[in-house]
Design an enzyme around this catalytic site. Structure first.
Site, PDB file in Angstrom:
ATOM      1  N   ASP A  22      -7.632   1.827   5.655  1.00 35.53           N
ATOM      2  CA  ASP A  22      -7.349   1.185   6.951  1.00 35.53           C
ATOM      3  C   ASP A  22      -8.216   1.721   8.080  1.00 35.53           C
ATOM      4  OD1 ASP A  22      -5.195  -0.120   5.624  1.00 35.53           O
ATOM      5  OD2 ASP A  22      -3.989   1.679   5.926  1.00 35.53           O
ATOM      6  N   LYS A  25     -12.898  -0.832   7.854  1.00 37.55           N
ATOM      7  CA  LYS A  25     -14.093  -1.099   7.041  1.00 37.55           C
ATOM      8  C   LYS A  25     -14.529  -2.553   7.132  1.00 37.55           C
ATOM      9  CE  LYS A  25     -11.928   0.390   3.373  1.00 37.55           C
ATOM     10  NZ  LYS A  25     -10.754   1.039   3.949  1.00 37.55           N
ATOM     11  N   ASN A  47      -4.497  -4.768  -3.467  1.00 41.80           N
ATOM     12  CA  ASN A  47      -3.859  -3.750  -2.607  1.00 41.80           C
ATOM     13  C   ASN A  47      -4.590  -3.637  -1.275  1.00 41.80           C
ATOM     14  OD1 ASN A  47      -6.073  -2.715  -4.030  1.00 41.80           O
ATOM     15  ND2 ASN A  47      -5.198  -0.701  -4.359  1.00 41.80           N
ATOM     16  N   GLY A  49      -6.319  -4.786   2.209  1.00 46.68           N
ATOM     17  CA  GLY A  49      -6.041  -5.803   3.224  1.00 46.68           C
ATOM     18  C   GLY A  49      -7.093  -5.638   4.304  1.00 46.68           C
ATOM     19  N   HIS A  50      -8.198  -6.341   4.162  1.00 44.00           N
ATOM     20  CA  HIS A  50      -9.321  -6.166   5.082  1.00 44.00           C
ATOM     21  C   HIS A  50      -9.287  -7.230   6.175  1.00 44.00           C
ATOM     22  CE1 HIS A  50     -11.707  -3.812   1.802  1.00 44.00           C
ATOM     23  NE2 HIS A  50     -10.709  -3.141   2.314  1.00 44.00           N
ATOM     24  N   GLN A 233      -9.663   0.866   0.219  1.00 40.72           N
ATOM     25  CA  GLN A 233      -8.913   2.128   0.367  1.00 40.72           C
ATOM     26  C   GLN A 233      -9.835   3.197   0.995  1.00 40.72           C
ATOM     27  OE1 GLN A 233      -8.526   0.574  -3.087  1.00 40.72           O
ATOM     28  NE2 GLN A 233      -7.115  -0.657  -1.916  1.00 40.72           N
TER      29      GLN A 233
HETATM   30  P1  IMP Z   1      -1.630   1.335  -4.810  1.00 42.93           P
HETATM   31  O1  IMP Z   1      -3.104   1.264  -4.580  1.00 42.93           O
HETATM   32  O2  IMP Z   1      -0.927   0.058  -4.480  1.00 42.93           O
HETATM   33  O3  IMP Z   1      -1.298   1.871  -6.180  1.00 42.93           O
HETATM   34  O4  IMP Z   1      -1.034   2.425  -3.779  1.00 42.93           O
HETATM   35  C1  IMP Z   1      -1.341   3.810  -3.894  1.00 42.93           C
HETATM   36  C2  IMP Z   1      -1.485   4.444  -2.518  1.00 42.93           C
HETATM   37  O5  IMP Z   1      -2.645   3.916  -1.894  1.00 42.93           O
HETATM   38  C3  IMP Z   1      -0.325   4.174  -1.563  1.00 42.93           C
HETATM   39  O6  IMP Z   1      -0.174   5.293  -0.715  1.00 42.93           O
HETATM   40  C4  IMP Z   1      -0.813   3.001  -0.746  1.00 42.93           C
HETATM   41  O7  IMP Z   1      -0.188   2.918   0.516  1.00 42.93           O
HETATM   42  C5  IMP Z   1      -2.276   3.333  -0.629  1.00 42.93           C
HETATM   43  N1  IMP Z   1      -3.133   2.180  -0.430  1.00 42.93           N
HETATM   44  C6  IMP Z   1      -3.537   1.282  -1.351  1.00 42.93           C
HETATM   45  N2  IMP Z   1      -4.324   0.352  -0.800  1.00 42.93           N
HETATM   46  C7  IMP Z   1      -4.457   0.684   0.488  1.00 42.93           C
HETATM   47  C8  IMP Z   1      -5.203   0.128   1.577  1.00 42.93           C
HETATM   48  O8  IMP Z   1      -5.921  -0.870   1.456  1.00 42.93           O
HETATM   49  N3  IMP Z   1      -5.066   0.779   2.764  1.00 42.93           N
HETATM   50  C9  IMP Z   1      -4.316   1.900   2.916  1.00 42.93           C
HETATM   51  N4  IMP Z   1      -3.629   2.441   1.925  1.00 42.93           N
HETATM   52  C10 IMP Z   1      -3.692   1.851   0.722  1.00 42.93           C
END
Ligand code: IMP
Length: 434
Positions: A22, A25, A47, A49-50, A233
Site C-alpha cells: 500500500d 506503487k 490480494n 489492490g492497486h 505487496q
Molecule cells: P495474503 O497475501 O492474502 O495471504 O495476506 C498475507 C498478508 O499480506 C496479510 O497481512 C495481508 O494484509 C497482507 N497483504 C496482502 N496483499 C496486500 C496488499 O496488496 N497490500 C497490503 N497488504 C497486503
C-alpha cells in the site's frame, strides 16, 4: 554486465513496495508507464489492490497491471502470479465499461498458476482456526494457491487449455482438499466437476490471452523495447525477507522479478522502492513505529488508509528507517519514490524511527526474529513539521524548508536517493526530485 544484444538505451524499470504494501506503487507505475512499452506483474494475485486516480476517476486493479490505462502499452501477467481467471474477466469487464481498451493488450503467462475456489475456502478456514493467532490475510486464497504450487499439485493456466487433463487433475486434487475441508475444518467440501465446468466455461475467453510470456518478453527486449516490472505487496511482506509468518506467500522483492517473469537479472536497470512518507500495515504482526490509536486514526483519515481490496483500516506509524534501510539492501534499490508527503503537513513535530531499542540495547538492523521485533521500541529523531499545503508542489523548491529537511534526513540515513516525491492522489501531483 549488460547483454551484448541490447540495441537501445531504454531502461527497464522495477517498482517494488519498500514497506508492508500500500505504498502507492500503482500511481508510480501509472506515471512511469509513459517511459516504457510493457508493464508486467510478476507475483501475487488478487490480494493486491492497486489504486490509480486519473482526472478524478478512480480505478482499482487487482490482477491487471495498472499500465493498462495507457493506450498502446502492453500488459503482461507473468508466471509468478497466481491467477484467478473469473476475477480477471470481471476486472477486464469493468475496464471495458469504463472505456479502457483491453483487447490485444493483455498477455497471460501459460505457466501462471490458477487460483481455485478451494484455495479461497482453505484460506478462510485456516485463518478462522488460528483465531487470535491469525495472519490477517486478504482471504483471496493466495497462501493455499502458492502452497499447491510448491507442493507440485497446482494447476496452471496452460492446463485450463487441456480440458480432459484439467478435469482429471482437479478431481484428483479435490479429493485431498475435501479431506482437509471436511475432516479437519468441519466444512462442506467442493464439487470437483462443478468447479471444472465453471472454469472450462470461461476458458475460451482466457485462451486468446495466453502465451509463453518468457518468449514474448525476450523478443520485445531484444527488439529494444523496455518493460516496467510492477510489484505487488511489499518487501516486509515478502516470504523470505518479510516479517514471517505475517507475510504473503510470494517473492515481493527484486528476486521475484526474474522468477516471476522469466527474464535474467541483466535486464533490470533501475530498481525503484516505493515508500510512503510514513508507514502503514494491514493484518497482524509487530510494527515498532506504530502510532498510538488517536494519532494513528488522524493519519488514517487524512491518508485514506483503508485497504483497497478488503476495506480494512490500515495501522499507521511513523516512517521506519531501520526497515527501509533493510528494504534498500535486500532489493538493491537504485532510488526511492516517496509518496503521500502531503499527508504529513500541518503537524508540529514529525518523527523518524532511526533505530530500535531492545532490552536497553540499541540496534540498527531489522531483526529476523519476530519475538525480538515485537520487543523493539522505536528510537525517534524528532523533526519540525511543515505548515504549508504541498498538493500544488511541482518541484523541490516548492516544498517548505522543513519538508526538504525531512527528505534530506531520509536520504542521508538510508543512503539511497529519493527520485520522485508524490504530494497528492492525482496522476499530476508528483515531481522528480533528482
Ligand atoms: P495474503 O497475501 O492474502 O495471504 O495476506 C498475507 C498478508 O499480506 C496479510 O497481512 C495481508 O494484509 C497482507 N497483504 C496482502 N496483499 C496486500 C496488499 O496488496 N497490500 C497490503 N497488504 C497486503
Amino acid at each position: 554486465m549488460k547483454q551484448k544484444h541490447r540495441i537501445k538505451s531504454k531502461k527497464n524499470l522495477v517498482i517494488i513496495g519498500a514497506q508492508w504494501g500500500d505504498e502507492g506503487k500503482a500511481k508510480m507505475v501509472d506515471v512511469l508507464t509513459e517511459q516504457v512499452d510493457i508493464v508486467a506483474r510478476y507475483q501475487g494475485g488478487s490480494n493486491a489492490g492497486h489504486t490509480v486516480v486519473t482526472d478524478g476517476k478512480k480505478f482499482v486493479f487487482h490482477q491487471i497491471p495498472s499500465g493498462i490505462l495507457h493506450e498502446g502499452k502492453k500488459c503482461v501477467i507473468g508466471n509468478g502470479v497466481v491467477l484467478d481467471p473469473i476475477g480477471l474477466l470481471e476486472e477486464m469487464g469493468s475496464l471495458v465499461k469504463a472505456g479502457v481498451k483491453v483487447k490485444d493488450r493483455l498477455i497471460i503467462s501459460d505457466r501462471a498458476h490458477l487460483l481455485m475456489p478451494y484455495h479461497r475456502l482453505l484460506d478462510g478456514a485456516s485463518e478462522n482456526r488460528k483465531g487470535s493467532g491469525k495472519i490477517g490475510t486478504t482471504n483471496r486464497g493466495i497462501g493455499p494457491a502458492y502452497m499447491d504450487k510448491m507442493a507440485r499439485v497446482g494447476l496452471k493456466v496452460v492446463d485450463l487449455l487441456e480440458p480432459a487433463y484439467f478435469r482429471r487433475k482437479v478431481r484428483e486434487v479435490v479429493k485431498e482438499k475435501n479431506f482437509w475441508l471436511k475432516k479437519y475444518f468441519g466444512l462442506p467440501g467442493v464439487d470437483a466437476d462443478k468447479t471444472v465446468d465453471a472454469y472450462l466455461k470461461i476458458s475460451p475467453q482466457i485462451k486468446p490471452l495466453v502465451a509463453d510470456t518468457t518468449a514474448y518478453l525476450e523478443s520485445r527486449l531484444k527488439k529494444g523495447e523496455n518493460i516496467l516490472a510492477e510489484g505487488a505487496q511489499g518487501t516486509l511482506l515478502d516470504v523470505d525477507f518479510g516479517t514471517y509468518p505475517y507475510v504473503t506467500s510470494s517473492s515481493a522483492s527484486v528476486g521475484g522479478v526474474c522468477t516471476g517473469l522469466g527474464i535474467g537479472p541483466q535486464w533490470l536497470d533501475e530498481i525503484y522502492g516505493v515508500a510512503k512518507a510514513y508507514t502503514t500495515r494491514v493484518g497482524e504482526g509487530p510494527f515498532p513505529s506504530e502510532m498510538d490509536e488517536d494519532f494513528g486514526e488522524k493519519i488514517r483519515k487524512r491518508g485514506g488508509e483503508y485497504g483497497a481490496t478488503t476495506g480494512r483500516p490500515r495501522r499507521c506509524g511513523w516512517l521506519d528507517l531501520v526497515a527501509l534501510k533493510y528494504a534498500c539492501r535486500v532489493n538493491g534499490f537504485t532510488g526511492i519514490l516517496l509518496t503521500k508527503m502531503d499527508v504529513l503537513s500541518y503537524l508540529q513535530t514529525i518523527k523518524l524511527c532511526v533505530a530500535y531499542k531492545v532490552k536497553g540495547q540499541l540496534i540498527q538492523e531489522f531483526p529476523a526474529s519476530l519475538r525480538r521485533l515485537a520487543d523493539c521500541r522505536p528510537v525517534y529523531k524528532e523533526m519540525k513539521g511543515w505548515q504549508g499545503d504541498l498538493s500544488q508542489a511541482s518541484q523541490l523548491k516548492d516544498l517548505p524548508l522543513e519538508a526538504r529537511k525531512y527528505l534530506d534526513e531520509v536520504e542521508r540515513t538510508i543512503r539511497t536517493p529519493i527520485q520522485w516525491v508524490s504530494v497528492g492522489q492525482d496522476r499530476s501531483q508528483i515531481f522528480q526530485k533528482s
